[in-house]
Design an enzyme around this catalytic site. Structure first.
Site, PDB file in Angstrom:
ATOM      1  N   CYS A   1      39.702  14.929  -2.831  1.00 18.50           N
ATOM      2  CA  CYS A   1      38.828  15.515  -1.743  1.00 18.50           C
ATOM      3  C   CYS A   1      39.072  14.770  -0.376  1.00 18.50           C
ATOM      4  CB  CYS A   1      37.430  14.668  -2.274  1.00 18.50           C
ATOM      5  SG  CYS A   1      35.950  14.835  -0.894  1.00 18.50           S
TER       6      CYS A   1
ATOM      7  N   CYS B   1      23.643  19.040 -14.358  1.00 14.96           N
ATOM      8  CA  CYS B   1      24.411  20.043 -12.667  1.00 14.96           C
ATOM      9  C   CYS B   1      25.734  19.720 -12.644  1.00 14.96           C
ATOM     10  CB  CYS B   1      23.482  17.903 -12.864  1.00 14.96           C
ATOM     11  SG  CYS B   1      24.479  17.340 -10.724  1.00 14.96           S
TER      12      CYS B   1
ATOM     13  N   ARG C   1      16.151   7.884 -11.493  1.00 23.22           N
ATOM     14  CA  ARG C   1      17.474   7.796 -12.555  1.00 23.22           C
ATOM     15  C   ARG C   1      18.219   6.938 -12.950  1.00 23.22           C
ATOM     16  NH1 ARG C   1      19.443  12.828 -11.319  1.00 23.22           N
ATOM     17  NH2 ARG C   1      17.756  14.102 -12.095  1.00 23.22           N
TER      18      ARG C   1
HETATM   19  C1  DTB Z   1      24.949  11.078  -8.760  1.00 16.72           C
HETATM   20  O1  DTB Z   1      23.754  10.214  -7.992  1.00 16.72           O
HETATM   21  N1  DTB Z   1      25.143  10.408  -9.746  1.00 16.72           N
HETATM   22  C2  DTB Z   1      26.078  11.186 -10.370  1.00 16.72           C
HETATM   23  C3  DTB Z   1      25.536  12.275 -10.064  1.00 16.72           C
HETATM   24  N2  DTB Z   1      24.495  12.161  -8.987  1.00 16.72           N
HETATM   25  C4  DTB Z   1      26.357  13.721  -9.077  1.00 16.72           C
HETATM   26  C5  DTB Z   1      27.565  11.512 -10.002  1.00 16.72           C
HETATM   27  C6  DTB Z   1      27.889  10.227 -10.886  1.00 16.72           C
HETATM   28  C7  DTB Z   1      29.377   9.415 -10.673  1.00 16.72           C
HETATM   29  C8  DTB Z   1      29.507   8.502 -11.292  1.00 16.72           C
HETATM   30  C9  DTB Z   1      31.241   8.473 -11.087  1.00 16.72           C
HETATM   31  C10 DTB Z   1      32.058   9.215 -11.520  1.00 16.72           C
HETATM   32  O2  DTB Z   1      32.074   9.740 -13.190  1.00 16.72           O
HETATM   33  O3  DTB Z   1      33.186   9.842 -11.056  1.00 16.72           O
HETATM   34 FE1  SF4 Z   2      34.088  13.347  -1.884  1.00 17.94          FE
HETATM   35 FE2  SF4 Z   2      31.672  13.488  -2.943  1.00 17.94          FE
HETATM   36 FE3  SF4 Z   2      33.893  11.515  -3.750  1.00 17.94          FE
HETATM   37 FE4  SF4 Z   2      32.963  11.363  -1.463  1.00 17.94          FE
HETATM   38  S1  SF4 Z   2      31.755  10.614  -3.776  1.00 17.94           S
HETATM   39  S2  SF4 Z   2      35.095  11.677  -1.642  1.00 17.94           S
HETATM   40  S3  SF4 Z   2      32.972  13.366  -0.806  1.00 17.94           S
HETATM   41  S4  SF4 Z   2      33.569  13.279  -4.653  1.00 17.94           S
END
Ligand code: DTB
Ligand code: SF4
Ligand code: SAM
Length: 337
Positions: free
Chosen positions: A63, A107, A270
């Site tokens: 990213c 999701c 959540r």
């Molecule tokens: C959110 O608030 N938490 C989720 C979902 N929305 C997309 C993502 C958590 C990611 C945690 C780090 C990972 O697993 O890369």
């Molecule tokens: Fe990219 Fe989303 Fe990770 Fe930020 S949180 S570096 S926008 S994947």
């Protein structure tokens, strides 16, 4: 018996909270804060119910954004292998397995700064296929234009996740490649397209209590409260700028959940990332403070979750069940065997 303050707190969601009111909630004695959060929770929800979502990273790593917490940013060496957008059929098959294991919402997350039009046809097939399984659909794909938001909605997307992450004044410490206003703009496009909003943030990034209050204040003063409000505990990723952040005290995390519940009484709050590092007792306190959704399935996007057996045992031991499932008394398990 609820006092008139607590019952009215739940009955009429407010959008005019002040920062000092939010800070005052954080400063309450914990038993008082918990009591108010529990009262608000009961007024809008069955406190024995928990909504179950499952995540899949449909496009991992590489990213261009520099979010200081993220394993998927190309700016940091986290050892993560980048991959291309998955085929719709593969994603739909994963969603079918998630549903069979008890997920209610699926999701799809992509490590993008913004959605590119060239990826829309595959995403539309993916979303409509997941929806056809009878699951609620959610995606998190970075910034959207108004037209892209409308196309995702037309494909069957129910929710769009786009987090504010921290307080406005703390944002530049965490991300330099976009602004708070960029985030708010996409949230506006999601609303205008008629989708529900999933928007929350991350705590445990070395921010202050005032910043946590600022994040929740920003969420509670949006024109419409997010229907889903994820509170993530930072999963520290070695190699990222925030990977060495001091862990947040568990009770401060519980306070954050309780304040979110009071500010946004109708939102599904959540208990999101970071659950793997939490004791059963801490998770239980969060669910009692008003969190009523979790991610299941053993994995978030790139980091682990508790295993299915652990989650099933926790919910059974708490006597909790999946949102909408019939209470059976004999078998209060939320996840299917
Ligand atoms: C959110 O608030 N938490 C989720 C979902 N929305 C997309 C993502 C958590 C990611 C945690 C780090 C990972 O697993 O890369
Ligand atoms: Fe990219 Fe989303 Fe990770 Fe930020 S949180 S570096 S926008 S994947
Ligand atoms: N690229 C899109 C974006 O940033 O909106 C979607 C994917 S991004 C990984 C989704 C959310 O996951 C982020 O907004 C952030 O709140 C959360 N997140 C990412 N890495 C995390 C971590 N290490 N710990 C906790 N939450 C994290």
């Amino acid at each position: 018996m609820l006092t008139s303050i607590e019952s009215s707190e739940a009955a009429t969601p407010r959008h005019d909270w002040t920062r000092s009111e939010v800070e005052a909630l954080f400063d309450l004695p914990l038993p008082e804060l918990m009591f108010r959060a529990m009262a608000v929770h009961r007024a809008a929800f069955d406190p024995a119910e928990v909504q179950l979502s499952q995540l899949l990273s449909v496009k991992t790593g590489g990213c261009v954004e520099d979010c200081g917490y993220c394993s998927q940013s190309a700016h940091f060496d986290t050892g993560l292998k980048a991959s291309r957008l998955m085929a719709a059929e593969t994603v739909i098959a994963d969603a079918a397995r998630a549903k069979a294991h008890g997920a209610q919402r699926f999701c799809m997350g992509a490590a993008w700064r913004e959605l590119k039009d060239r990826d829309l046809p595959e995403l539309a097939r993916m979303i409509s296929g997941v929806k056809a399984l009878g699951l609620e659909t959610c995606a998190t794909l970075g910034m959207l234009t108004p037209r892209q938001a409308a196309e995702l909605k037309a494909a069957g997307l129910d929710f769009y996740n786009h987090n504010l992450d921290t307080a406005p004044e703390d944002y530049a410490r965490v991300v330099s490649t976009r602004t708070y206003d960029d985030r708010l703009e996409t949230l506006g496009h999601v609303r205008a397209a008629g989708m529900s909003v999933c928007c929350g943030g991350i705590v445990g990034m070395g921010e202050s209590r005032a910043h946590r209050a600022g994040l929740l204040h920003a969420l509670a003063t949006l024109p419409v409260h997010p229907e889903s409000l994820p509170i993530n505990a930072l999963v520290p990723i070695p190699g990222t700028p925030l990977g060495d952040s001091p862990p947040l005290d568990g009770l401060e995390f519980v306070r954050t959940v309780a304040v979110a519940r009071i500010l946004c009484p109708r939102s599904v709050v959540r208990l999101a990332a970071g659950r793997e590092g939490m004791s059963r007792e801490l998770q239980a306190l969060c669910l009692m403070a008003g969190a009523n959704s979790i991610f299941i399935g053993g994995k978030l996007l790139t980091t682990p979750l508790p295993g299915e057996d652990q989650d099933r045992a926790l919910l059974a031991d708490l006597g909790m069940r999946a949102m909408g499932a019939q209470p059976t008394g004999a078998e209060p398990l939320a996840l299917s065997a």
